[in-house]
Scaffold this active site. Structure first.
Site, mmCIF file in Angstrom:
data_model
loop_
_atom_site.group_PDB
_atom_site.id
_atom_site.type_symbol
_atom_site.label_atom_id
_atom_site.label_comp_id
_atom_site.label_asym_id
_atom_site.label_seq_id
_atom_site.Cartn_x
_atom_site.Cartn_y
_atom_site.Cartn_z
ATOM 1 N N GLY A 69 32.450 24.568 73.780
ATOM 2 C CA GLY A 69 32.605 25.955 73.335
ATOM 3 C C GLY A 69 32.726 26.928 74.507
ATOM 4 O O GLY A 69 32.142 26.701 75.565
ATOM 5 N N ARG A 80 36.841 19.526 72.859
ATOM 6 C CA ARG A 80 35.585 18.790 72.666
ATOM 7 C C ARG A 80 35.763 17.277 72.726
ATOM 8 O O ARG A 80 34.894 16.542 72.277
ATOM 9 C CB ARG A 80 34.969 19.170 71.315
ATOM 10 N N ASP A 117 25.980 17.422 76.690
ATOM 11 C CA ASP A 117 26.766 16.208 76.442
ATOM 12 C C ASP A 117 27.853 16.020 77.496
ATOM 13 O O ASP A 117 28.067 14.916 77.986
ATOM 14 C CB ASP A 117 27.419 16.267 75.057
ATOM 15 N N LYS A 135 26.994 24.967 81.508
ATOM 16 C CA LYS A 135 27.575 25.995 80.637
ATOM 17 C C LYS A 135 27.056 25.850 79.225
ATOM 18 O O LYS A 135 26.878 24.722 78.760
ATOM 19 C CB LYS A 135 29.101 25.806 80.636
ATOM 20 N N THR A 136 26.776 26.854 78.542
ATOM 21 C CA THR A 136 26.650 26.972 77.083
ATOM 22 C C THR A 136 25.909 28.255 76.733
ATOM 23 O O THR A 136 24.854 28.562 77.307
ATOM 24 C CB THR A 136 25.949 25.775 76.379
ATOM 25 N N ASP A 172 24.382 28.615 74.165
ATOM 26 C CA ASP A 172 23.183 28.241 73.400
ATOM 27 C C ASP A 172 21.909 28.280 74.244
ATOM 28 O O ASP A 172 20.806 28.318 73.699
ATOM 29 C CB ASP A 172 23.329 26.835 72.804
HETATM 30 P P1 FBP Z 1 28.750 24.248 73.463
HETATM 31 O O1 FBP Z 1 27.491 23.501 73.173
HETATM 32 O O2 FBP Z 1 29.925 23.375 73.686
HETATM 33 O O3 FBP Z 1 28.574 25.232 74.581
HETATM 34 O O4 FBP Z 1 29.117 25.123 72.193
HETATM 35 C C1 FBP Z 1 28.139 25.837 71.559
HETATM 36 C C2 FBP Z 1 28.644 26.529 70.318
HETATM 37 O O5 FBP Z 1 29.073 27.829 70.602
HETATM 38 C C3 FBP Z 1 27.537 26.525 69.267
HETATM 39 O O6 FBP Z 1 26.722 27.649 69.406
HETATM 40 C C4 FBP Z 1 28.304 26.443 67.983
HETATM 41 O O7 FBP Z 1 27.585 25.795 66.973
HETATM 42 C C5 FBP Z 1 29.489 25.621 68.343
HETATM 43 O O8 FBP Z 1 29.720 25.851 69.712
HETATM 44 C C6 FBP Z 1 30.720 25.961 67.543
HETATM 45 O O9 FBP Z 1 31.720 25.067 67.865
HETATM 46 P P2 FBP Z 1 33.251 25.275 67.566
HETATM 47 O O10 FBP Z 1 33.803 26.117 68.669
HETATM 48 O O11 FBP Z 1 33.804 23.899 67.618
HETATM 49 O O12 FBP Z 1 33.371 25.951 66.249
#
Ligand code: FBP
Length: 556
Positions: free
Chosen positions: A83, A147, A178, A204-205, A207
Site C-alpha cells: 500500500g 502486492r 511481509d 514503510k506502512t 499502519d
Molecule cells: P501495507 O501494509 O502494504 O502498507 O498496506 C496497508 C494498507 O493501507 C492497510 O491499512 C489496508 O488495509 C490495506 O493497505 C488496503 O490495501 P489495498 O490497497 O490493497 O486496498
C-alpha cells in the site's frame, strides 16, 4: 507530470533535513560495526534457514573526516511494495541523490508496479528530471506499487535473471513487514547462489505496525494519521455545530490499531475502539455495541445527540468469535475453491458457506450461527478474495455500517433511551496514504534513502535502513542498519511455521495506550474534542515539525 499546484511547486523546493552523519554526503560516512545481532527467540531454527545472512552486526553511521571507499558508479533497482505511504518518492530521491553524489554514472532503476516488476524485468531508469518532478510528493506513482509476493525459488530465479541483465549492485525494497521478510529471504537466496548483489529493506506502512527498538516508526504513519486527524477534527466540529449526527468513522490499519489510537489521542473522540484491547478483554460484538450505546445514551441524557466513534479497520478480526470464523472461512474457501468459484449469485455463495460451516460438527454450528446473524453485505464481504498474502481485505468490510446498524437497533430496543439517534458513516484510508508527506515524513524518508545507499555502498545485504532518536530534532537522529533476520520470529503461515518479521500490535501496557485509557472516560460525555487542522509545511517549527503523540509517548 505537466501541471502542479502552487503548494506542490513550492514544496518541490523543500530540501529535506538529514541526520548529522549523512550531512557531508554518503562518501564521508563511516560505518561502525556493533555486536552480531540475533533474534530474541527461535534462534536455532532461524539461523538454520539463513546460513549466509544470519548473525551480521548492527551498524551505526558516523560522519567521517575524509571520503572513504571507491568512487565507483552504483546500479540500484528499487521496488515500491504494498500500500502507498506518504514519503515513498523521497526514499527514492535520497537514494538517487546519494548515489549520484558519489559517481555521476550511478543509476537507479525503478521496477514498475511493485515486486512483479522485478520478477518480470519491467523497469524505468529514473532520470534527474523525473526525480525532480516527484520530490516531496505523496503517492507511489513515480513507478507504481503492487502486492505480488516474491517467495518461491522460481520467482527468485527470475529475479536473478533480471538482476544479472541489469548488472545491479543492489535491490532496495520499500515495504512493510511481509515485503521486508521476503527481502531477507531474497538476500539469503542471492548469497547462496554466489551473487554479491545486496538486498536492502526500507520500513514503510501507514499502519505503523513495522516497529521495534531499532525501527521507531514506519514511514507514512505520521502523514496519514495527521491527515485523518484533521478530517476527524473537522467532523467533530460539524457534529458539535449541527448537533444531530453520530459519526462512525472507520480508520485504516489492517491489523494493528495504531492509527485509531493516535487519531484518538489527537482528536479526543467520544468512543475510540482499539482492536488489541477487544481481543485481550475477549469482547463480543454485542458487548462492543452495548458499550457504544452506553456512551450514546449518556450523551443523550446530557442533551447531546451527536458524537464521534473511531473504529479500527481490522476490528472484526480481533473479536475472538469472528477471528475463529474468519480462520474457518479461509480454510473452507481454500478447500472448496473450485465449487465456490462456480457459484454466481450472492445467495448461493452465502448458502453454500453456511452449509459447509454447519457440516463441521458442533463448533461449525456455532460459527454458522454467527455467520448467519450478520447482515448480508457483511457476509458477502467476509467471502471476498483474500489478498496475495492470504489476508482478509478488511478495507472492504463495512464495520462502520455494521456497528451503526447494530447500535441503532440496540437503542431502539432500550425503553430507557429517550434520545435521537441518526448516524453518518465514513472510511478514512486511501485519502491519507498518498497525501503530500509532512516535514517529518519528507525528512525521514529522504534520510532512509540515503541510509539505504550507504548500506549498498558498504556491500551489506539483508539489512533494513534504520534511523533512531526520531522523537528528537533531526540533529539527534542516529542512522544505521539492522540485520532483518534479527527481527524474525517463527509464525504459522498457511499451515507452516515460517520465519517472519513480527507485526507490532498496539501494546496495552505501552505508554500510548495507557494515555488513552487514562483519559478516554473524560472524553465520552464532555465535548473535549481537539481540532488538529491540516498539516502545515510553512511556519513555526513547533507546528511544521511536530511528531505524533505515539512517538512522543513511546520515545520520550
Ligand atoms: P501495507 O501494509 O502494504 O502498507 O498496506 C496497508 C494498507 O493501507 C492497510 O491499512 C489496508 O488495509 C490495506 O493497505 C488496503 O490495501 P489495498 O490497497 O490493497 O486496498
Amino acid at each position: 507530470m505537466s501541471q502542479v499546484s502552487i503548494l506542490e511547486k513550492h514544496r518541490k523546493q523543500y530540501q529535506p533535513k538529514v541526520p548529522p552523519s549523512l550531512r557531508q554526503g554518503i562518501a564521508k560516512v563511516k560505518v561502525v560495526e556493533g555486536a552480531a545481532a540475533e533474534p530474541a527467540k527461535d534462534r536455532d531454527v532461524i539461523k538454520k534457514s539463513f546460513p549466509n545472512t544470519y548473525g551480521t552486526p548492527l551498524l551505526s553511521f558516523q560522519a567521517a573526516e575524509a571520503a572513504g571507499g571507491e568512487a565507483k558508479a552504483l546500479r540500484i533497482g528499487v521496488v515500491l511494495s504494498g500500500g502507498q505511504a506518504p514519503g515513498g518518492h523521497n526514499v527514492i530521491a535520497g537514494l538517487f541523490d546519494s548515489v549520484k553524489s558519489i559517481h555521476p554514472q550511478s543509476q537507479i532503476f525503478g521496477f514498475l508496479g511493485g515486486p512483479s516488476g522485478l520478477e518480470k524485468g519491467k523497469y524505468e531508469t529514473i532520470t534527474a528530471e523525473k526525480m525532480d518532478a516527484y520530490r516531496n510528493t505523496g503517492g507511489f506513482d513515480i513507478i507504481g506499487s503492487g502486492r505480488t509476493k516474491l517467495e518461491t525459488p522460481e520467482q527468485f530465479d527470475r529475479c536473478i535473471e533480471v538482476i544479472k541483465s541489469l548488472d545491479l549492485n543492489a535491490v532496495v525494497i520499500i515495504g512493510g513487514d511481509d515485503s521486508n521478510t521476503n527481502a531477507a529471504i531474497l538476500a539469503e537466496y542471492l548469497k547462496a547462489k554466489g551473487l554479491s548483489t545486496s538486498v536492502i529493506g526500507v520500513p514503510k506502512t501507514i499502519d505503523g505496525d513495522l516497529k521495534n527498538p531499532h525501527i521507531p516508526v514506519s514511514f507514512g504513519f505520521d502523514t496519514a494519521v495527521k491527515t485523518y486527524s484533521e478530517l476527524i477534527g473537522n467532523i467533530a466540529r460539524d457534529a458539535g455545530s449541527a448537533k444531530k449526527y453520530w459519526h462512525f468513522i472507520k480508520l485504516m490499519g489492517r491489523s494493528a490499531s495504531h492509527i485509531a489510537l493516535e487519531a484518538g489521542l489527537q482528536t479526543r473522540a467520544n468512543v475510540i475502539l482499539i482492536s488489541e484491547e477487544v481481543e485481550k478483554r475477549n469482547l463480543s460484538l454485542e458487548q462492543i455495541v452495548d458499550d457504544i450505546a452506553r456512551v450514546i445514551s449518556a450523551r443523550a441524557a446530557a442533551g447531546k445527540n451527536y458524537g464521534v466513534v473511531l473504529i479500527p479497520e481490522g476490528l472484526i478480526e480481533f473479536i475472538p468469535s469472528f477471528k475463529t470464523l474468519i480462520g474457518r472461512l479461509n480454510d473452507l474457501l481454500a478447500k472448496n475453491e473450485e465449487a465456490f468459484g462456480k457459484l454466481d449469485t450472492t445467495d448461493a455463495k452465502i448458502a453454500a458457506m453456511s452449509g459447509w460451516l454447519e457440516s463441521d460438527g458442533p463448533t461449525g454450528t456455532g460459527l454458522a450461527k454467527t455467520f448467519k446473524s450478520l447482515p448480508k453485505t457483511i457476509q458477502l464481504q467476509l467471502l471476498l478474495d483474500r489478498d496475495p498474502h492470504g489476508n482478509v481485505q478488511v478495507s472492504l468490510i463495512d464495520t462502520d455500517a455494521l456497528l451503526a446498524e447494530l447500535v441503532g437497533r440496540k437503542l431502539k430496543s432500550d425503553s430507557a433511551y429517550k434520545g435521537k439517534f441518526s448516524s453518518q458513516r465514513h472510511f478514512f484510508g486511501y485519502e491519507g496514504r498518498a497525501a503530500a508527506p509532512s516535514n517529518f515524513d519528507a525528512d525521514y524518508c529522504y534520510s532512509l534513502g540515503c541510509v539505504a545507499a550507504v548500506l549498498v555502498r558498504s556491500g551489506r545485504t539483508g539489512y533494513m535502513a534504520s534511523i533512531r532518536n526520531v522523537s528528537k530534532g533531526v540533529d539527534q537522529w542516529a542512522a544505521g542498519g539492522i540485520p532483518i533476520t534479527m527481527m524474525f520470529n517463527m509464525e504459522q503461515r498457511h499451515g507452516h511455521l515460517k520465519p517472519v518479521i513480527q507485526k507490532a500490535l498496539v501494546e496495552l501496557e505501552g505508554p500510548a495506550f495507557k494515555a488513552l485509557a487514562k483519559s478516554r472516560a473524560d472524553w465520552e460525555v464532555q465535548d473535549a474534542f481537539i481540532y488538529p487542522g491540516p498539516i502545515q509545511y510553512f511556519g513555526p517549527s513547533e507546528v511544521c515539525d511536530a511528531i505524533t503523540k505515539t512517538l512522543e509517548l513511546e520515545q520520550g
